[in-house]
Scaffold this active site. Structure first.
Site, PDB file in Angstrom:
ATOM      1  N   GLU A 112       0.790  -1.154   0.090  1.00 56.73           N
ATOM      2  CA  GLU A 112      -0.041   0.018  -0.182  1.00 56.73           C
ATOM      3  C   GLU A 112       0.800   1.258  -0.111  1.00 56.73           C
ATOM      4  OE1 GLU A 112      -4.157  -1.496   1.869  1.00 56.73           O
ATOM      5  OE2 GLU A 112      -2.523  -0.742   3.305  1.00 56.73           O
ATOM      6  N   CYS A 126       3.457   8.557   0.695  1.00 55.85           N
ATOM      7  CA  CYS A 126       4.070   7.654   1.719  1.00 55.85           C
ATOM      8  C   CYS A 126       4.153   6.307   1.240  1.00 55.85           C
ATOM      9  CB  CYS A 126       2.891   7.480   2.929  1.00 55.85           C
ATOM     10  SG  CYS A 126       3.484   6.264   4.174  1.00 55.85           S
ATOM     11  N   CYS A 137       6.443  -3.446  16.148  1.00 56.44           N
ATOM     12  CA  CYS A 137       5.967  -2.486  16.782  1.00 56.44           C
ATOM     13  C   CYS A 137       4.327  -2.832  17.091  1.00 56.44           C
ATOM     14  CB  CYS A 137       5.972  -1.235  15.885  1.00 56.44           C
ATOM     15  SG  CYS A 137       8.008  -0.973  15.582  1.00 56.44           S
ATOM     16  N   CYS A 140       1.584  -0.893  15.377  1.00 57.87           N
ATOM     17  CA  CYS A 140       1.447  -0.697  13.903  1.00 57.87           C
ATOM     18  C   CYS A 140       0.844  -1.693  13.256  1.00 57.87           C
ATOM     19  CB  CYS A 140       2.877  -0.374  13.386  1.00 57.87           C
ATOM     20  SG  CYS A 140       2.783  -0.324  11.592  1.00 57.87           S
ATOM     21  N   GLY A 191       6.669  -1.604   6.141  1.00 58.31           N
ATOM     22  CA  GLY A 191       8.076  -1.890   6.348  1.00 58.31           C
ATOM     23  C   GLY A 191       9.075  -1.212   7.123  1.00 58.31           C
ATOM     24  N   SER A 223      12.115   7.240   7.501  1.00 57.29           N
ATOM     25  CA  SER A 223      11.745   6.825   9.030  1.00 57.29           C
ATOM     26  C   SER A 223      12.275   5.330   9.485  1.00 57.29           C
ATOM     27  CB  SER A 223      10.039   6.871   9.092  1.00 57.29           C
ATOM     28  OG  SER A 223       9.733   6.384  10.460  1.00 57.29           O
ATOM     29  N   SER A 248      11.372   6.928  15.037  1.00 61.10           N
ATOM     30  CA  SER A 248      10.110   6.550  15.585  1.00 61.10           C
ATOM     31  C   SER A 248      10.554   6.263  16.980  1.00 61.10           C
ATOM     32  CB  SER A 248       9.388   5.281  14.952  1.00 61.10           C
ATOM     33  OG  SER A 248       8.089   5.074  15.365  1.00 61.10           O
ATOM     34  N   ASN A 250       8.559   7.127  20.165  1.00 66.47           N
ATOM     35  CA  ASN A 250       7.413   6.541  20.960  1.00 66.47           C
ATOM     36  C   ASN A 250       7.186   6.109  22.348  1.00 66.47           C
ATOM     37  OD1 ASN A 250       6.282   6.931  18.391  1.00 66.47           O
ATOM     38  ND2 ASN A 250       6.972   4.652  17.695  1.00 66.47           N
ATOM     39  N   ASN A 324      -3.718   5.982  15.701  1.00 68.81           N
ATOM     40  CA  ASN A 324      -4.884   5.850  14.824  1.00 68.81           C
ATOM     41  C   ASN A 324      -5.139   4.476  15.315  1.00 68.81           C
ATOM     42  OD1 ASN A 324      -4.832   8.273  13.260  1.00 68.81           O
ATOM     43  ND2 ASN A 324      -2.783   7.535  12.633  1.00 68.81           N
TER      44      ASN A 324
END
Length: 382
Positions: A112, A126, A137, A140, A191, A223, A248, A250, A324
């Protein structure tokens, strides 16, 4: 006896990158293409500019379209090389204008890519670097897919070409006066980009080439979840001077990050930040720290104050991303008041901080939601 930490290892791919009988020219840098044309066609040096431009600027669908090459050269290229592309499987459009493209590889895998409208004219794309992901993670959705394989260079680059072709076709169909431009690229899709370092590095050289997609390096961000040896290589090979790096993070303690991002069990926060220190920065290039806010997990006032101490030394900015929701993770999005309070603490300290509002979450296209889910059956945003 003290409890022993849980062992964790980076997943291995279920299969290797498929290699066809013919090399795909879409995945060759200008230098590699020049070597190929010189070897296979005994072509003069100027031929590489022509072919490279046909592939990446005019997006030629096949070799017959390259009309300033002789018929004999086109026949040789058809025999010895490929111009395969990804197949556009589905296109989903969110209420806010975000679009998610599901693309099929030649061996039938699905990935995607997301087109996000910028505040100004243009779009951010993206893109994905792997089929699934090698890491775990917990916030995710991509982690739920396992790790199928790395993407080849041409499969990374062609995500941009398919999106630009789609935009051009839409503009022509709608009679628009101009075609929306992809102005920014973020390697933040499916990925871990730095786990596919060689293919990502080669794709960067193609995407930034002035004779190709011609996207400025300052508008590209890669990233990483914290793959320390790869960050050190990123610094050592000078990529930090070419494109942006986003970490990332977090979490502000090892205990929380161990749970949220198991890669932290291998490289703790101190080791991660030590690697980031070696990445060159400048007035125009800062490190980005991404911080996904998980309700009741890492969003307290104390977390905000610890985050300030962790990033204060860096030329950086912090992207705060309210979680999200999706069905693959046990977390929830913090309340708006909690997000505001967290942001206020950071701003009062002088940290350069931005709030990343959800984009495309109604089609499962927002940060952390890419898992090839059907948006009609996925968990709704809260």
């Amino acid at each position: 006896m003290a409890e022993q930490p849980t062992l964790w290892r980076i997943r291995k791919p279920q299969r290797a990158i498929p290699r066809g009988d013919k090399p795909n020219l879409r995945g060759m840098s200008r230098e590699e293409l020049g070597e190929f044309l010189g070897r296979e066609l005994s072509a003069p040096a100027y031929r590489v500019d022509q072919v490279f431009g046909w592939i990446h600027q005019r997006r030629a669908p096949d070799f017959d379209a390259m009309t300033n090459l002789s018929k004999a050269d086109r026949a040789k290229l058809r025999e010895r090389a490929s111009l395969d592309t990804l197949e556009v499987d589905t296109i989903q459009r969110a209420r806010d204008g975000t679009r998610k493209l599901r693309l099929r590889t030649a061996d039938g895998e699905a990935i995607e890519s997301v087109l996000i409208p910028n505040d100004e004219r243009g779009l951010t794309q993206c893109i994905s670097s792997q089929v699934g992901c090698a890491l775990d993670c917990r916030f995710c959705a991509t982690a739920s897919l396992g790790f199928r394989r790395n993407l080849d260079t041409w499969e990374i680059v062609d995500q941009v070409a398919r999106a630009r072709t789609l935009l051009a076709e839409e503009a022509e169909r709608e009679g628009a006066r101009w075609t929306p431009r992809i102005t920014n690229i973020v390697y933040m899709g499916m990925g871990e980009p730095l786990h596919n370092f060689n293919q990502v590095r080669r794709s960067l050289s193609i995407l930034t080439d002035a004779g190709g997609e011609a996207i400025a390096g300052r508008r590209i961000t890669v990233s990483t979840s914290g793959l320390v040896p790869a960050i050190e290589r990123f610094a050592r090979e000078g990529l930090g001077e070419e494109v942006g790096l986003a970490i990332s993070l977090n979490a502000t303690t090892d205990a929380v990050r161990d749970e949220v991002m198991p890669i932290n069990r291998k490289w703790k926060i101190d080791e991660l930040l030590a690697a980031v220190r070696r990445v060159p920065t400048s007035r125009r290039r800062r490190v980005t720290f991404e911080y996904v806010l998980l309700g009741g997990v890492n969003d307290s006032d104390a977390d905000a104050h610890r985050l300030i101490e962790l990033v204060r030394e860096f030329r950086c900015h912090v992207n705060v991303i309210p979680f999200n929701p999706h069905e693959h993770a046990p977390y929830r999005r913090p309340s708006q008041s909690r997000v505001r309070a967290f942001m206020a603490i950071l701003r009062r300290s002088g940290v350069d901080v931005w709030l990343r509002t959800p984009r495309g979450d109604d089609i499962q296209a927002a940060c952390g939601q890419l898992a090839l889910d059907d948006p009609k059956t996925a968990a709704p945003p809260s």
